[in-house]
Design a protein around this motif. Structure first.
Motif, mmCIF file in Angstrom:
data_model
loop_
_atom_site.group_PDB
_atom_site.id
_atom_site.type_symbol
_atom_site.label_atom_id
_atom_site.label_comp_id
_atom_site.label_asym_id
_atom_site.label_seq_id
_atom_site.Cartn_x
_atom_site.Cartn_y
_atom_site.Cartn_z
ATOM 1 N N ASP A 1 24.728 9.329 -43.175
ATOM 2 C CA ASP A 1 25.352 8.062 -42.771
ATOM 3 C C ASP A 1 24.803 6.963 -43.667
ATOM 4 O O ASP A 1 23.613 6.676 -43.631
ATOM 5 N N GLN B 1 19.163 19.559 -29.871
ATOM 6 C CA GLN B 1 19.954 18.361 -30.178
ATOM 7 C C GLN B 1 19.221 17.087 -29.733
ATOM 8 O O GLN B 1 18.786 16.979 -28.584
ATOM 9 N N LEU C 1 19.673 8.898 -40.485
ATOM 10 C CA LEU C 1 20.251 10.136 -41.005
ATOM 11 C C LEU C 1 20.852 9.884 -42.381
ATOM 12 O O LEU C 1 21.597 8.911 -42.584
ATOM 13 N N TYR D 1 18.790 5.329 -35.182
ATOM 14 C CA TYR D 1 18.168 5.358 -33.852
ATOM 15 C C TYR D 1 16.853 4.582 -33.928
ATOM 16 O O TYR D 1 16.149 4.658 -34.936
ATOM 17 N N TYR E 1 31.016 13.875 -33.419
ATOM 18 C CA TYR E 1 29.857 13.017 -33.151
ATOM 19 C C TYR E 1 29.236 13.275 -31.781
ATOM 20 O O TYR E 1 29.879 13.842 -30.900
ATOM 21 N N GLY E 2 28.019 12.720 -31.608
ATOM 22 C CA GLY E 2 27.515 12.528 -30.262
ATOM 23 C C GLY E 2 28.357 11.418 -29.644
ATOM 24 O O GLY E 2 28.833 10.531 -30.353
ATOM 25 N N ARG F 1 30.411 1.597 -42.633
ATOM 26 C CA ARG F 1 29.560 2.783 -42.585
ATOM 27 C C ARG F 1 30.319 3.910 -43.291
ATOM 28 O O ARG F 1 31.522 4.042 -43.145
ATOM 29 N N VAL G 1 28.081 8.193 -31.696
ATOM 30 C CA VAL G 1 26.706 7.904 -32.121
ATOM 31 C C VAL G 1 26.693 8.024 -33.643
ATOM 32 O O VAL G 1 27.083 9.045 -34.192
ATOM 33 N N ILE G 2 26.279 6.948 -34.322
ATOM 34 C CA ILE G 2 26.137 7.061 -35.773
ATOM 35 C C ILE G 2 24.645 7.160 -36.093
ATOM 36 O O ILE G 2 23.801 6.882 -35.249
ATOM 37 N N GLY G 3 24.347 7.573 -37.322
ATOM 38 C CA GLY G 3 22.980 8.030 -37.597
ATOM 39 C C GLY G 3 21.874 7.008 -37.740
ATOM 40 O O GLY G 3 21.085 7.057 -38.681
ATOM 41 N N GLU H 1 26.896 15.800 -26.905
ATOM 42 C CA GLU H 1 27.026 16.123 -28.327
ATOM 43 C C GLU H 1 28.379 16.757 -28.613
ATOM 44 O O GLU H 1 28.747 17.763 -28.008
ATOM 45 N N LYS H 2 29.115 16.133 -29.483
ATOM 46 C CA LYS H 2 30.390 16.645 -30.010
ATOM 47 C C LYS H 2 31.334 17.189 -28.924
ATOM 48 O O LYS H 2 31.682 18.383 -28.923
ATOM 49 N N LEU I 1 18.588 18.806 -35.323
ATOM 50 C CA LEU I 1 18.120 17.436 -35.530
ATOM 51 C C LEU I 1 16.983 17.068 -34.567
ATOM 52 O O LEU I 1 16.005 16.420 -34.953
ATOM 53 N N THR J 1 20.719 14.367 -29.288
ATOM 54 C CA THR J 1 21.624 13.789 -28.281
ATOM 55 C C THR J 1 21.252 14.266 -26.878
ATOM 56 O O THR J 1 21.291 13.488 -25.917
HETATM 57 C C1 G1P Z 1 24.435 14.269 -36.012
HETATM 58 C C2 G1P Z 1 24.176 14.056 -34.517
HETATM 59 C C3 G1P Z 1 25.392 13.431 -33.867
HETATM 60 C C4 G1P Z 1 25.755 12.141 -34.576
HETATM 61 C C5 G1P Z 1 25.957 12.393 -36.082
HETATM 62 C C6 G1P Z 1 26.146 11.074 -36.818
HETATM 63 O O1 G1P Z 1 25.416 15.237 -36.165
HETATM 64 O O2 G1P Z 1 23.863 15.302 -33.928
HETATM 65 O O3 G1P Z 1 25.135 13.162 -32.519
HETATM 66 O O4 G1P Z 1 26.931 11.601 -34.017
HETATM 67 O O5 G1P Z 1 24.815 13.054 -36.651
HETATM 68 O O6 G1P Z 1 26.432 11.287 -38.158
HETATM 69 P P1 G1P Z 1 25.735 15.980 -37.565
HETATM 70 O O7 G1P Z 1 26.692 15.078 -38.303
HETATM 71 O O8 G1P Z 1 24.432 16.131 -38.290
HETATM 72 O O9 G1P Z 1 26.355 17.287 -37.213
#
Ligand code: G1P
Length: 317
Positions: free
Chosen positions: A145, A242, A142, A220, A182-183, A265, A216-218, A203-204, A122, A244
């Motif tokens: 989301d 990342q 993103l 920013y 999630y982040g 969401r 963290v939701i998508g 991150e995760k 990302l 994040t």
């Molecule tokens: C990404 C980001 C993550 C965030 C998430 C939200 O992860 O890396 O930090 O919390 O989107 O949907 P992914 O879901 O693409 O693995």
């Protein structure tokens, strides 16, 4: 009147106009549906998921959207373009409603496309947007989301960016056992309800090591300073660059804030949540909702009846 900018007057905060939508994922969670169709094009009621995201950006006043795509770029590009033959056929039939539906995606914003080339994460997708974005703050949305169209999260985040500068992320409290998806942000309160200062990001993380249950939701709103940081961010979790991790670097300077979101969401990248999204949004639609809701209630009653009958049999056994 244009007031010249001097060293005595602070530079005006630039208004955010550009949105970046990373859409390069392979969509493996939805195979085989995503074998030949990008996951972003899966329909949610009667629009592809990505159209909701672009509509959300447009509703917040962002009129320039850059899609960062990978393979399967074609369907996304075509969706946000004009479809002359289809438009002509609908116009000839006098079908104004469908004609509008076909034309709407291309009218939402100025839509641009670039390719990520390699799936390096990302953070790398956001870095690919650097030349297009330039030296201005910008939003990242993103595609997985989906924020309910009745919510105003992005506008709130843009407002927080205007007042606090720096970067702004969207946070949502999740059960601790889900934080590894999630982040995760360590936060401290500000004077303002619903706005927090982000002091760290990971991150995760595992539930045991997570610094909080703020996910963290998508969504920013990023300061262009993120590009230099991303440029020197080494691959992190999963061997990917990342976003994040870059935000963690910015957070140590105290320039990242979070808006705590408590609204609706949906994660359309998850099969069960995808189905919930379709049902919820179908119920909310004025044209489909009343009839669909009546059917749904009947269906639920039928399921409960079956369950009740099942339980009855269980007791008898
Ligand atoms: C990404 C980001 C993550 C965030 C998430 C939200 O992860 O890396 O930090 O919390 O989107 O949907 P992914 O879901 O693409 O693995």
């Amino acid at each position: 009147m244009i007031v010249p900018h001097t060293t005595d007057t602070p530079a005006p905060t630039p208004t955010v106009r550009k949105a970046v939508v990373p859409a390069a994922g392979l969509g493996t969670r939805f195979l085989p549906a995503t074998k030949a169709t990008p996951k972003e094009m899966l329909p949610v009621v009667d629009k592809p998921a990505i159209q909701y995201v672009v509509e959300e950006a447009a509703a917040a006043g962002l009129d320039d959207v850059l899609m960062v795509t990978g393979r399967h770029k074609r369907a996304i590009e075509d969706h946000f373009d004009h479809a002359f033959e289809l438009e002509q056929a609908l116009a000839a039939k006098g079908d104004a409603v469908r004609l509008d539906a076909v034309r709407d995606p291309a009218r939402l914003a100025n839509i641009h496309h670039i390719r990520q080339g390699e799936p390096l994460g990302l953070g790398h997708a956001v870095l690919c947007a650097r030349r297009h974005v330039g030296d201005q703050p910008f939003a990242v949305l993103l595609g997985d989301d989906l924020i309910d169209p009745r919510e105003t999260l992005l506008s709130t985040m843009l407002d927080v960016r205007e007042r606090y500068a720096g970067s702004v992320i969207a946070l949502m409290e999740v059960p601790r056992e889900q934080i590894h998806l999630y982040g995760c942000a360590a936060v401290e309160p500000t004077e303002e309800e619903g706005v927090v200062r982000v002091t760290g990001l990971v991150e995760k993380p595992s539930p045991e090591t997570a610094p909080s249950t703020y996910a963290v939701i998508g969504r920013y709103v990023l300061d262009p300073a993120v590009f230099d940081v991303l440029d020197r961010t080494a691959p992190g979790r999963g061997g990917e660059i990342q976003l994040t991790d870059a935000l963690q670097t910015l957070a140590t300077d105290g320039t990242v804030h979070g808006v705590v979101f408590e609204g609706l969401r949906y994660d359309t990248g998850d099969k069960a949540d995808y189905l919930r999204t379709v049902v919820r949004l179908a119920c909310a639609r004025p044209d489909l909702g009343p009839e669909f809701t009546t059917w749904l209630k009947g269906f639920v009653a039928e399921l409960e009846g079956r369950e009740g009958a099942g339980r009855g049999r269980g007791l008898a056994a």
